[in-house]
Design a protein around this motif. Structure first.
Motif, short mmCIF file in Angstrom:
data_model
loop_
_atom_site.label_atom_id
_atom_site.label_comp_id
_atom_site.label_asym_id
_atom_site.label_seq_id
_atom_site.Cartn_x
_atom_site.Cartn_y
_atom_site.Cartn_z
N SER A 81 -19.71 72.75 50.28
CA SER A 81 -19.96 72.13 51.57
C SER A 81 -19.07 72.77 52.65
O SER A 81 -19.52 73.05 53.78
CB SER A 81 -19.68 70.63 51.44
OG SER A 81 -19.54 70.04 52.68
N THR B 2 -18.62 64.18 56.35
CA THR B 2 -19.82 64.43 55.53
C THR B 2 -19.97 63.30 54.52
O THR B 2 -19.02 62.92 53.85
CB THR B 2 -19.66 65.77 54.77
OG1 THR B 2 -19.52 66.81 55.72
CG2 THR B 2 -20.85 66.05 53.88
N LYS B 5 -23.83 61.65 50.00
CA LYS B 5 -25.22 62.04 49.69
C LYS B 5 -25.56 63.45 50.22
O LYS B 5 -26.53 64.05 49.80
CB LYS B 5 -26.22 61.01 50.24
CG LYS B 5 -26.27 60.91 51.75
CD LYS B 5 -27.32 59.88 52.17
CE LYS B 5 -27.25 59.49 53.62
NZ LYS B 5 -27.21 60.58 54.59
N ASP B 6 -24.74 63.92 51.16
CA ASP B 6 -24.98 65.25 51.71
C ASP B 6 -24.29 66.36 50.91
O ASP B 6 -24.48 67.55 51.19
CB ASP B 6 -24.51 65.32 53.17
CG ASP B 6 -25.29 64.35 54.04
OD1 ASP B 6 -26.51 64.21 53.79
OD2 ASP B 6 -24.70 63.72 54.93
N ARG B 22 -26.35 65.83 43.12
CA ARG B 22 -25.49 65.24 44.16
C ARG B 22 -24.82 63.98 43.63
O ARG B 22 -25.28 63.40 42.64
CB ARG B 22 -26.28 64.96 45.44
CG ARG B 22 -27.32 63.89 45.33
CD ARG B 22 -27.69 63.39 46.73
NE ARG B 22 -28.83 62.51 46.72
CZ ARG B 22 -28.78 61.22 46.36
NH1 ARG B 22 -27.64 60.69 45.94
NH2 ARG B 22 -29.86 60.46 46.41
#
Lengths: 248, 188
Positions: A81, B2, B5-6, B22
């Motif tokens: 991320s 964030t 779930k992302d 996830r």
């Protein structure tokens, strides 16, 4: 020569600036063992500072993943991320700077790498991993040298192979000073500037004096609250902020 | 920040099929319930809780705490096809250790989904500073034994007759352990 050895800055400009300030004029050269970016929220500031002070950097696995997303495919979801965010926010010339970094850097007295001299992704955390690299050093795989500087684990560590070939970790004393024996081989990890994982939130680095053959580990306080605020404003995962508080 | 779930990524199975991985979030209550309800009693007998009881799942979701249990789901077309979790004790003599639990939809057995989930949990364990991972299951589950061996676990103990199956027969339990630092980030 006195070399300030840093690693794993990871886009933490507050920590990076605090360490550079702490080094002052105590070194002739500053060497970064990789991962200028990733995890935290100031990638451009960190790359710009690295370029401005002429710090010699080598390539880390996060630097590599930012340049080529395919290398982030197997990153865990938190690290990945942050890589995606960094790619969006890093300006082109700074991506190019990272792309041009070399994997290993051979100095007259040592080899510098990120994970291990074989691979920026591999860890030297356990005795068998240290033994593998030390045996290769003994065989002269990377030329004649008795020191390997490595990072990646975010933990300060010294491994030694004595004249009998026995490999063991050396405890870092409270004053941080370790004298190296010329007959022995060493793996030296300065810990992390931007995301320490030794259970101490302070940034870590060391000064390697090649004339006195000594290594001096340093711990530096920085403005963690500002770094956390930036992580929050950048919408990066909360876990990446929380971990900075206790250095895990 | 964030949202959990992302924090997602795709994983490719042996047959080329792509699944989404996830962390589990509160909105997944219905999908996870449907996943467990699809499983047969022979699969469910080794699950530690009665996951067909809505109260059990409600409690999981009400008490979601990622510092203690980090649950990971695999989705295919918005349907849960595997559930794996990392169980931690955040203080004391087991702080460096976590245990893994995993349930994979039998339709996805042999496709590498279990290995994919375990590898992700190993990398997360490294990120969380966990040094050792442990798993226990019936010794006769040879597929699980092979899967965990492939992921880097090694059998450290077998306790004979410790558990019983749903027919009341004694089961030998194998305990497998891995050093996280030896295997995390192998392909990172």
């Amino acid at each position: 020569m006195r070399v300030a050895v840093l690693s794993d800055i990871h886009s933490n400009i507050e920590a990076f600036e605090a360490v550079i300030h702490d080094i002052e004029d105590r070194s002739d050269q500053i060497l970064n063992l990789g991962d200028l970016v990733g995890y935290n929220a100031s990638p451009n500031e960190c790359v710009n500072l690295a370029r401005n002070i002429g710090m010699h950097s080598i390539l880390g696995n996060h630097d590599l993943a930012v340049c080529n997303l395919a290398f982030a495919d197997n990153f865990n979801i938190f690290a990945r991320s942050a890589i995606l965010w960094t790619r969006k926010n890093l300006i082109h010339e700074n991506i190019q700077f990272l792309n041009d970094l070399e994997k290993n850097h051979r100095l007259s007295y040592a080899i510098a790498c990120h994970g291990s001299p074989d691979d920026p992704n591999s860890y030297i955390s356990l005795p068998f991993q240290a033994r593998t690299t030390l045996k290769k050093m003994k065989k002269g795989v990377w030329g004649k040298l008795n020191v390997c500087l490595f990072g990646h684990t975010h933990k300060r560590k010294v491994w030694r192979m004595d004249v009998r070939g026995k490999v063991s970790p050396i405890e870092i004393p409270l004053d941080g000073m370790i004298r190296l024996n010329e007959d022995e081989l060493y793996l030296l990890n300065p810990g992390s500037v931007g995301q320490p994982r030794n259970g101490d939130p302070r940034s870590s680095y060391f000064i390697f004096d090649t004339e006195t053959n000594t290594v001096s580990f340093k711990l530096v306080k920085y403005d963690v609250a500002s770094t956390i605020k930036k992580i929050s404003e950048a919408n990066l995962p909360e876990y990446l902020a929380k971990r900075l508080l206790d250095g895990t | 920040m964030t949202e959990m779930k992302d924090l997602k990524k795709n994983g490719k199975l042996k047959d080329g099929m792509v699944v989404l991985l996830r962390p589990m979030v509160k909105d997944d209550r219905k999908a996870l319930g449907e996943f467990f309800n699809r499983l047969t009693p022979s699969v469910l007998q080794y699950v530690r809780h009665d996951v067909t009881d809505p109260k059990v799942l409600n409690k999981w979701f009400d008490q979601l705490n990622y510092d203690r249990v980090f649950p990971l789901l695999a989705f295919k077309d918005n349907t849960v096809v595997a559930n794996a979790s990392l169980h931690r004790v955040v203080y004391g003599w087991r702080k460096h250790l976590a245990t893994i639990r995993i349930v994979v939809d039998p339709k996805f057995h042999g496709k590498g989904l279990g290995t994919l989930m375990i590898n992700e949990l190993v990398d997360l364990a490294q990120e969380f500073g966990i040094e050792k991972l442990m798993v226990e299951f019936p010794l006769r589950a040879q597929t699980a034994l092979a899967m965990f061996k492939k992921a880097g676990f090694s059998p450290r103990a077998v306790i004979e007759g410790l558990m019983k199956d749903r027919h009341g027969e004694n089961l030998d339990i194998v305990i497998m352990v891995m050093d996280v630092a030896a295997f995390a980030g192998r392909s990172v």
